[in-house]
Scaffold this motif. Structure first.
Motif, PDB file in Angstrom:
ATOM      1  N   SER A 296       8.135 -24.532 -38.000  1.00  0.00           N
ATOM      2  CA  SER A 296       7.324 -25.571 -39.016  1.00  0.00           C
ATOM      3  C   SER A 296       6.388 -26.352 -37.643  1.00  0.00           C
ATOM      4  O   SER A 296       7.241 -25.803 -36.449  1.00  0.00           O
ATOM      5  CB  SER A 296       8.412 -26.315 -39.712  1.00  0.00           C
ATOM      6  N   ARG A 297       6.044 -26.819 -37.875  1.00  0.00           N
ATOM      7  CA  ARG A 297       4.959 -27.866 -36.950  1.00  0.00           C
ATOM      8  C   ARG A 297       5.075 -29.209 -37.337  1.00  0.00           C
ATOM      9  O   ARG A 297       3.793 -29.747 -37.819  1.00  0.00           O
ATOM     10  CB  ARG A 297       3.787 -26.787 -36.544  1.00  0.00           C
ATOM     11  N   PRO A 298       6.583 -29.731 -36.921  1.00  0.00           N
ATOM     12  CA  PRO A 298       6.583 -31.300 -37.604  1.00  0.00           C
ATOM     13  C   PRO A 298       5.215 -32.466 -36.595  1.00  0.00           C
ATOM     14  O   PRO A 298       5.076 -31.798 -35.628  1.00  0.00           O
ATOM     15  CB  PRO A 298       7.979 -31.388 -37.132  1.00  0.00           C
ATOM     16  N   ASP A 299       4.468 -33.256 -37.881  1.00  0.00           N
ATOM     17  CA  ASP A 299       3.719 -33.856 -36.840  1.00  0.00           C
ATOM     18  C   ASP A 299       4.027 -35.384 -37.451  1.00  0.00           C
ATOM     19  O   ASP A 299       3.477 -36.457 -37.769  1.00  0.00           O
ATOM     20  CB  ASP A 299       2.246 -33.895 -38.077  1.00  0.00           C
ATOM     21  N   ALA A 300       5.548 -35.534 -36.544  1.00  0.00           N
ATOM     22  CA  ALA A 300       6.000 -37.210 -36.825  1.00  0.00           C
ATOM     23  C   ALA A 300       5.516 -38.090 -36.748  1.00  0.00           C
ATOM     24  O   ALA A 300       5.304 -38.806 -37.470  1.00  0.00           O
ATOM     25  CB  ALA A 300       7.750 -37.170 -36.061  1.00  0.00           C
TER      26      ALA A 300
ATOM     27  N   LEU B 140       6.020 -19.019 -26.450  1.00  0.00           N
ATOM     28  CA  LEU B 140       6.559 -20.308 -27.264  1.00  0.00           C
ATOM     29  C   LEU B 140       7.296 -20.317 -28.748  1.00  0.00           C
ATOM     30  O   LEU B 140       7.797 -20.937 -29.115  1.00  0.00           O
ATOM     31  CB  LEU B 140       5.435 -21.203 -26.607  1.00  0.00           C
ATOM     32  N   THR B 141       6.877 -19.283 -29.135  1.00  0.00           N
ATOM     33  CA  THR B 141       6.980 -18.798 -30.882  1.00  0.00           C
ATOM     34  C   THR B 141       8.793 -18.972 -30.790  1.00  0.00           C
ATOM     35  O   THR B 141       9.133 -18.814 -32.002  1.00  0.00           O
ATOM     36  CB  THR B 141       5.805 -18.708 -31.714  1.00  0.00           C
ATOM     37  N   GLY B 142       8.902 -17.697 -30.422  1.00  0.00           N
ATOM     38  CA  GLY B 142      10.178 -17.345 -31.067  1.00  0.00           C
ATOM     39  C   GLY B 142      11.747 -18.102 -30.603  1.00  0.00           C
ATOM     40  O   GLY B 142      11.839 -18.732 -29.737  1.00  0.00           O
ATOM     41  N   ARG B 143      12.798 -17.446 -30.665  1.00  0.00           N
ATOM     42  CA  ARG B 143      13.979 -17.617 -29.551  1.00  0.00           C
ATOM     43  C   ARG B 143      13.808 -17.486 -28.694  1.00  0.00           C
ATOM     44  O   ARG B 143      13.002 -15.683 -27.762  1.00  0.00           O
ATOM     45  CB  ARG B 143      15.143 -17.657 -30.918  1.00  0.00           C
ATOM     46  N   VAL B 144      14.549 -17.254 -28.177  1.00  0.00           N
ATOM     47  CA  VAL B 144      15.080 -17.798 -26.225  1.00  0.00           C
ATOM     48  C   VAL B 144      15.393 -16.526 -26.200  1.00  0.00           C
ATOM     49  O   VAL B 144      14.777 -14.958 -25.039  1.00  0.00           O
ATOM     50  CB  VAL B 144      15.602 -19.000 -25.490  1.00  0.00           C
ATOM     51  N   ALA B 145      16.449 -15.395 -26.844  1.00  0.00           N
ATOM     52  CA  ALA B 145      17.360 -14.662 -26.825  1.00  0.00           C
ATOM     53  C   ALA B 145      15.990 -13.712 -27.344  1.00  0.00           C
ATOM     54  O   ALA B 145      16.294 -11.979 -26.808  1.00  0.00           O
ATOM     55  CB  ALA B 145      18.449 -14.315 -28.066  1.00  0.00           C
TER      56      ALA B 145
ATOM     57  N   SER C  32      12.081 -34.886 -38.556  1.00  0.00           N
ATOM     58  CA  SER C  32      12.421 -34.997 -37.509  1.00  0.00           C
ATOM     59  C   SER C  32      12.937 -33.282 -36.606  1.00  0.00           C
ATOM     60  O   SER C  32      12.172 -31.974 -37.126  1.00  0.00           O
ATOM     61  CB  SER C  32      14.294 -34.543 -37.567  1.00  0.00           C
ATOM     62  N   GLU C  33      13.128 -33.195 -36.049  1.00  0.00           N
ATOM     63  CA  GLU C  33      12.446 -31.832 -34.586  1.00  0.00           C
ATOM     64  C   GLU C  33      13.398 -31.739 -33.830  1.00  0.00           C
ATOM     65  O   GLU C  33      13.844 -32.015 -33.438  1.00  0.00           O
ATOM     66  CB  GLU C  33      10.657 -32.337 -33.748  1.00  0.00           C
ATOM     67  N   SER C  34      13.309 -30.591 -33.306  1.00  0.00           N
ATOM     68  CA  SER C  34      14.453 -29.741 -32.105  1.00  0.00           C
ATOM     69  C   SER C  34      13.966 -30.339 -30.712  1.00  0.00           C
ATOM     70  O   SER C  34      12.682 -30.112 -31.115  1.00  0.00           O
ATOM     71  CB  SER C  34      14.876 -28.469 -32.378  1.00  0.00           C
ATOM     72  N   PRO C  35      15.097 -30.428 -30.003  1.00  0.00           N
ATOM     73  CA  PRO C  35      14.589 -31.218 -28.597  1.00  0.00           C
ATOM     74  C   PRO C  35      13.543 -29.575 -28.309  1.00  0.00           C
ATOM     75  O   PRO C  35      12.389 -30.122 -26.967  1.00  0.00           O
ATOM     76  CB  PRO C  35      16.130 -30.650 -28.138  1.00  0.00           C
TER      77      PRO C  35
END
Length: 320
Positions: A296-300, A4-9, A252-255
Motif C-alpha cells: 500500500s501507499r499510506p498517506d498519513a 524499492l517495491t519488493g522485499r530486500v531478500a 500507520s506505516e512501517s519504517p
C-alpha cells in the motif's frame, strides 16, 4: 524504481536494482526505526552505509533499548550493501570530525547524508506548560534534536560537496506547512525541535545549491517503530490488532516506507527539484511509485488532517 517495491531478500543484483552502487552514505542516528530502515534501503540499492549512533553491543545509550548500530550494519550487509557501524555521539564535535575523516580516508567521498539523530521522546513532557516542564530535560531534548544535526552538517558538508550531486535528508515529524499551524503535543521543546529541523533543511538548500547539492526535509507518517509496536503490545506481523484500541493506527506505516523514500531520492538524478522542500513519505511514494511492505501507499498526513483531526471514524479508504 522496482528495487524499492519488493522485499530486500528478493532483490537482484542487476544495475537497475543497484542504482547507488559506488555511492557512500552516512546515516547519523541509524540504530533503530527510520534511521535503521533508511540505512537498509540505501544498502539494498547498492550503497556503502556508515551507520552511526550511541547504542552498541556493549554500551547502550540513555534510550536503554536493545537495538544497536552493529545490528543495523548487519542488516545493510544482508540487504546487499556494505554496512559499517561506527559509535559516535553526534553532540561531540571531535567524534564527528573523526568520523568524517575516516570516511574521507576510506572512501574519499560522501554522497548522501541523513540527519536522523533524535532520541528525545523520553525527555518530552507532553501537554505541559513551559514553567512546569523540566528545563534540564527540555534543553537536553533540543540539543539532541538540533545541535547534533548542525554539528554533523558542519563537519560533513566539505566532503559532501567535493563531488556535485550530494544529498542531505533531514528527518523530522511533520511538514513545514503542518507544523506552522499546530502546537505539537503541547510541548514547546518538542514543537521547536521539529520546526527547527524543517528549517535546517531549508537553510542547507541555500548552502548546497552553489555546489550542486540537494537538501530535503522528510517526515514519516505514523511510524511503526520498535518502541511504538512494543507500546501497543503488537509486532510488525500483527500490528493491525492494535487498531481495536487505537483505530487511527490503521494509517500507520512501517519504517521501510521512509527508507524507500530516501533511497528513491538518492537514486533520482533529478532530485534537485526537491531542494529546500519539506515533504512526506506518502508524497514521495506518489512521486516515485514505491510502496510500503504490504503493497500500500499510506498517506498519513492527509489522513490526519481530513479524518483524524475532524473527529471522523477511522477509515483509511482512499488513504492507503
Amino acid at each position: 524504481m522496482s528495487h524499492l517495491t519488493g522485499r530486500v531478500a528478493d532483490m537482484s543484483t542487476s544495475a537497475d536494482t543497484r542504482p547507488l552502487a559506488g555511492k557512500v552514505a552516512l546515516v547519523a542516528g541509524a540504530t533503530r526505526a527510520t534511521g535503521r530502515a533508511i540505512a537498509v534501503e540505501l544498502g539494498a540499492a547498492g550503497a556503502t552505509v556508515y551507520c552511526t549512533g550511541r547504542s552498541t553491543a556493549g554500551n547502550r545509550s540513555e534510550m536503554d533499548r536493545p537495538e544497536t548500530i552493529e545490528g543495523t550494519a548487519d542488516l545493510v550487509n544482508r540487504a546487499g550493501g556494505e554496512g559499517i557501524a561506527v559509535r559516535v555521539d553526534h553532540l561531540e564535535s571531535d567524534q564527528v570530525a573523526a568520523l568524517i575523516g575516516r570516511i574521507d580516508a576510506e572512501r574519499g567521498r560522501l554522497d548522501v547524508l541523513v540527519n536522523d539523530v533524535w532520541g528525545g521522546d523520553h525527555l518530552a513532557e507532553w501537554n505541559t506548560p513551559v514553567w512546569e516542564h523540566s528545563l534540564e530535560r527540555g534543553l537536553r531534548l533540543l540539543r539532541l534534536a538540533i545541535d547534533t544535526h548542525i554539528i554533523t552538517s558542519h563537519h560533513a558538508f566539505p566532503l559532501l560537496t567535493r563531488h556535485p550531486g550530494g544529498l542531505v535528508v533531514e528527518l523530522t515529524d511533520g511538514t513545514t506547512e503542518f507544523n506552522s499551524t499546530r502546537y505539537r503535543v503541547g510541548c514547546v521543546y518538542y514543537d521547536l525541535a521539529k520546526v527547527s529541523v524543517n528549517r535546517l533543511a531549508f537553510a542547507w538548500s541555500h548552502d548546497l545549491r552553489p555546489h550542486g547539492g540537494t537538501s530535503v526535509a522528510v517526515t514519516p507518517g505514523w511510524i511503526r517503530s520498535e518502541a511504538m509496536l512494543e507500546g501497543f503490545g503488537v509486532t510488525e506481523d500483527n500490528w493491525r490488532d492494535a487498531t481495536a484500541a487505537h483505530p487511527h493506527f490503521a494509517i500507520s506505516e512501517s519504517p521501510a516506507f521512509t527508507g524507500r523514500a530516501v533511497a528513491a531520492l538518492a537514486a533520482d538524478p533529478g532530485r534537485g527539484r526537491w531542494n529546500g522542500l519539506s515533504t512526506t513519505s506518502g508524497d514521495l511514494a506518489k512521486a516515485y511509485g514505491f510502496t510500503d511492505t504490504d503493497g500500500s501507499r499510506p498517506d498519513a498526513w492527509r489522513y490526519i488532517v481530513e479524518v483524524e483531526e475532524k473527529g471522523l471514524p477511522a477509515d483509511t479508504t482512499g488513504y492507503r
